[in-house]
Write a protein that holds these residues in place. Structure first.
Motif, PDB file in Angstrom:
ATOM      1  N   MET A   1      12.044  -7.293  -0.747  1.00  0.00           N
ATOM      2  CA  MET A   1      10.393  -7.212  -0.396  1.00  0.00           C
ATOM      3  C   MET A   1       9.974  -8.147   0.628  1.00  0.00           C
ATOM      4  N   VAL A   2       8.796  -7.501   1.441  1.00  0.00           N
ATOM      5  CA  VAL A   2       8.427  -8.507   2.499  1.00  0.00           C
ATOM      6  C   VAL A   2       7.028  -8.547   2.442  1.00  0.00           C
ATOM      7  N   LEU A   3       6.460  -9.781   2.537  1.00  0.00           N
ATOM      8  CA  LEU A   3       4.950  -9.804   2.666  1.00  0.00           C
ATOM      9  C   LEU A   3       4.498  -9.626   3.860  1.00  0.00           C
ATOM     10  N   LEU A   4       3.570  -8.615   4.315  1.00  0.00           N
ATOM     11  CA  LEU A   4       3.187  -8.056   5.573  1.00  0.00           C
ATOM     12  C   LEU A   4       1.682  -8.014   5.972  1.00  0.00           C
TER      13      LEU A   4
ATOM     14  N   VAL B   1       5.299  -2.672  -8.415  1.00  0.00           N
ATOM     15  CA  VAL B   1       6.023  -3.649  -7.976  1.00  0.00           C
ATOM     16  C   VAL B   1       5.186  -4.497  -6.836  1.00  0.00           C
ATOM     17  N   SER B   2       4.549  -3.584  -5.962  1.00  0.00           N
ATOM     18  CA  SER B   2       3.858  -4.078  -4.812  1.00  0.00           C
ATOM     19  C   SER B   2       2.622  -5.085  -5.535  1.00  0.00           C
ATOM     20  N   GLN B   3       1.967  -4.401  -6.448  1.00  0.00           N
ATOM     21  CA  GLN B   3       1.178  -5.278  -7.095  1.00  0.00           C
ATOM     22  C   GLN B   3       1.511  -6.520  -7.761  1.00  0.00           C
ATOM     23  N   LEU B   4       2.476  -6.563  -8.403  1.00  0.00           N
ATOM     24  CA  LEU B   4       2.989  -7.495  -9.113  1.00  0.00           C
ATOM     25  C   LEU B   4       3.519  -8.699  -8.163  1.00  0.00           C
ATOM     26  N   CYS B   5       4.036  -8.186  -7.177  1.00  0.00           N
ATOM     27  CA  CYS B   5       4.502  -9.345  -6.105  1.00  0.00           C
ATOM     28  C   CYS B   5       3.258  -9.953  -5.449  1.00  0.00           C
ATOM     29  N   GLY B   6       2.014  -9.145  -5.027  1.00  0.00           N
ATOM     30  CA  GLY B   6       0.787  -9.578  -4.698  1.00  0.00           C
ATOM     31  C   GLY B   6       0.383 -10.551  -5.667  1.00  0.00           C
ATOM     32  N   LEU B   7       0.553 -10.263  -6.819  1.00  0.00           N
ATOM     33  CA  LEU B   7      -0.044 -11.218  -8.085  1.00  0.00           C
ATOM     34  C   LEU B   7       0.630 -12.368  -7.990  1.00  0.00           C
ATOM     35  N   LEU B   8       2.010 -12.359  -7.896  1.00  0.00           N
ATOM     36  CA  LEU B   8       2.739 -13.425  -8.011  1.00  0.00           C
ATOM     37  C   LEU B   8       2.456 -14.447  -6.942  1.00  0.00           C
ATOM     38  N   PHE B   9       2.306 -14.053  -5.887  1.00  0.00           N
ATOM     39  CA  PHE B   9       1.939 -14.655  -4.479  1.00  0.00           C
ATOM     40  C   PHE B   9       0.786 -15.373  -4.623  1.00  0.00           C
TER      41      PHE B   9
ATOM     42  N   PHE C   1      10.346 -18.450  -5.022  1.00  0.00           N
ATOM     43  CA  PHE C   1       9.818 -17.214  -4.880  1.00  0.00           C
ATOM     44  C   PHE C   1      10.697 -15.988  -4.576  1.00  0.00           C
ATOM     45  N   GLU C   2      10.933 -15.216  -5.549  1.00  0.00           N
ATOM     46  CA  GLU C   2      12.084 -14.310  -5.411  1.00  0.00           C
ATOM     47  C   GLU C   2      11.561 -12.894  -6.150  1.00  0.00           C
ATOM     48  N   VAL C   3      11.369 -11.831  -5.255  1.00  0.00           N
ATOM     49  CA  VAL C   3      10.963 -10.684  -6.026  1.00  0.00           C
ATOM     50  C   VAL C   3      11.934  -9.620  -5.334  1.00  0.00           C
ATOM     51  N   LYS C   4      12.799  -9.184  -6.183  1.00  0.00           N
ATOM     52  CA  LYS C   4      13.383  -8.013  -5.603  1.00  0.00           C
ATOM     53  C   LYS C   4      13.231  -6.639  -6.797  1.00  0.00           C
ATOM     54  N   VAL C   5      13.269  -5.445  -6.352  1.00  0.00           N
ATOM     55  CA  VAL C   5      13.208  -4.422  -6.857  1.00  0.00           C
ATOM     56  C   VAL C   5      14.594  -4.009  -7.593  1.00  0.00           C
ATOM     57  N   TRP C   6      15.164  -4.748  -8.614  1.00  0.00           N
ATOM     58  CA  TRP C   6      16.279  -4.592  -9.136  1.00  0.00           C
ATOM     59  C   TRP C   6      16.476  -3.295 -10.144  1.00  0.00           C
ATOM     60  N   HIS C   7      17.628  -2.759  -9.998  1.00  0.00           N
ATOM     61  CA  HIS C   7      18.012  -1.285 -10.955  1.00  0.00           C
ATOM     62  C   HIS C   7      19.188  -1.722 -11.885  1.00  0.00           C
ATOM     63  N   GLY C   8      18.933  -1.027 -13.079  1.00  0.00           N
ATOM     64  CA  GLY C   8      19.882  -1.385 -14.064  1.00  0.00           C
ATOM     65  C   GLY C   8      20.312   0.106 -14.641  1.00  0.00           C
ATOM     66  N   VAL C   9      21.557   0.201 -15.116  1.00  0.00           N
ATOM     67  CA  VAL C   9      21.915   1.565 -15.873  1.00  0.00           C
ATOM     68  C   VAL C   9      22.022   1.186 -17.464  1.00  0.00           C
ATOM     69  N   TYR C  10      21.399   2.071 -18.151  1.00  0.00           N
ATOM     70  CA  TYR C  10      21.261   1.874 -19.733  1.00  0.00           C
ATOM     71  C   TYR C  10      21.865   3.394 -20.301  1.00  0.00           C
ATOM     72  N   ALA C  11      22.130   3.076 -21.767  1.00  0.00           N
ATOM     73  CA  ALA C  11      22.367   4.450 -22.497  1.00  0.00           C
ATOM     74  C   ALA C  11      21.754   4.106 -23.984  1.00  0.00           C
ATOM     75  N   PRO C  12      21.485   5.259 -24.597  1.00  0.00           N
ATOM     76  CA  PRO C  12      20.652   4.979 -25.864  1.00  0.00           C
ATOM     77  C   PRO C  12      21.263   3.934 -26.903  1.00  0.00           C
TER      78      PRO C  12
END
Length: 330
Positions: free
Chosen positions: A131-134, A168-176, A251-262
């Motif tokens: 992400m980038v702070l714009l 995520v944009s809200q969370l990043c902004g709140l963390l900032f 300060f690190e915010v990445k929109v990370w992704h993971g794969v899951y199963a039941p």
């Protein structure tokens, strides 16, 4: 004697049946999959998570010998899809890709019908979207040091857009804001699209957004980039410093992704899915298309059950306090 023979015969029948059942289960796991696999996405088609899912689905299907079908189940910030997968049969035919929302759900929603830490089996992390702070083009500040001074001088007069409660944009902004020790005027939108549109139009001052849609505007000078939310500078915009190197240490915010199963999906099946995921992420075409979209494939050691579980645990501890302190939604 007759009773004893009957008893032994009964025991033998039970043992034989158990052995046969165990053999059938083992055979089913060995032969898996024998039909298509559903890859559930908790958002509508077209977004970053859906894009990643569709990129990996085809090569994963090729590895497994069956089609991996992407199923979009949007709504409630991923809660509907997460619940669907948590309650699905643990047979490997339903798997799930979700972003960092898996780590924020417990703090955002009361009485979740699933538990992110106990309702799933972990297969592996997939990719990170930086992400980038714009800032708007005509914002008086031209670099991060000037932005700090501008924010301290104007406080709540400074507006910060986001894509809505829990985004995520809200969370990043709140963390900032938390790290800066300030409270800006947060303006929620129904998605990052309209939020970015208003930033481009000068209606709002700041926005924290993903690189997948902002890099072209940064390069064209239509917005100001004050810092990336990564530990290292991004190759696509090497002249933009990280927030970490400009004073917001860690300060690190990445929109990370993971794969899951039941929960309860047999380990041999999980191993097959993990192997297919790793192979997909090593596919040259997939790697190039993710790179072109400014999406980073995670290191090999993170494409594992332990890598994903450990990361999820850390992220829950990072975002829980931020969300509770901000009293989202606001």
């Amino acid at each position: 004697m007759k009773l004893k023979k009957t008893l032994f015969a009964g025991i033998a029948a039970v043992v034989s049946a158990s052995t046969l059942l165990g053999s059938n289960v083992a055979s089913a796991q060995k032969d898996w999959p024998t039909k298509s696999v559903q890859l559930v996405v908790p958002f509508a088609a077209g977004g970053p998570t859906d894009t990643i899912a569709r990129l990996i689905a085809v090569p994963m299907g090729q590895s497994l010998g069956q089609t991996v079908v992407v199923e979009n189940v949007p709504g409630a910030g991923g809660t509907i899809a997460s619940t669907k997968v948590a309650r699905a049969a643990p047979d490997g035919y339903t798997i799930y890709i979700h972003h960092m929302g898996m780590a924020t759900a417990q703090a955002l929603y009361d009485k979740l019908p699933y538990d992110p830490m106990t309702s799933f089996e972990y297969i592996g992390q997939v990719a990170d979207v930086p992400m980038v702070l714009l800032g708007k083009k005509d914002l008086p500040a031209n670099n991060f040091k000037e932005l700090e001074a501008y924010i301290k001088a104007n406080g709540s007069k400074v507006t910060m857009a986001n894509a809505g409660p829990g985004a995520v944009s809200q969370l990043c902004g709140l963390l900032f804001q938390s790290r800066m020790g300030v409270r800006l005027t947060n303006i929620p939108y129904k998605g990052t699209g309209p939020a970015l549109t208003d930033l481009l139009g000068g209606q709002v001052d700041l926005l924290c957004d993903q690189t997948t849609q902002t890099i072209p505007y940064i390069k064209d000078g239509r917005v100001k980039a004050f810092g990336t939310t990564t530990m290292k500078r991004l190759p696509a915009i090497p002249n933009v410093p990280t927030l970490n190197e400009q004073g917001l240490k860690g300060f690190e915010v990445k929109v990370w992704h993971g794969v899951y199963a039941p929960k309860g999906t047999p380990q041999p099946i999980l191993d097959k899915i993990n192997a297919a995921l790793k192979k997909a992420l090593n596919n040259p075409d997939v790697k190039k298309r993710l790179e072109d979209a400014n999406i980073d494939i995670v290191p090999a050691e993170k494409i594992s059950a332990k890598g994903l579980k450990d990361h999820l645990d850390r992220e829950i501890n990072v975002w829980g306090p931020v969300i509770r302190k901000a009293n989202i939604p606001d």
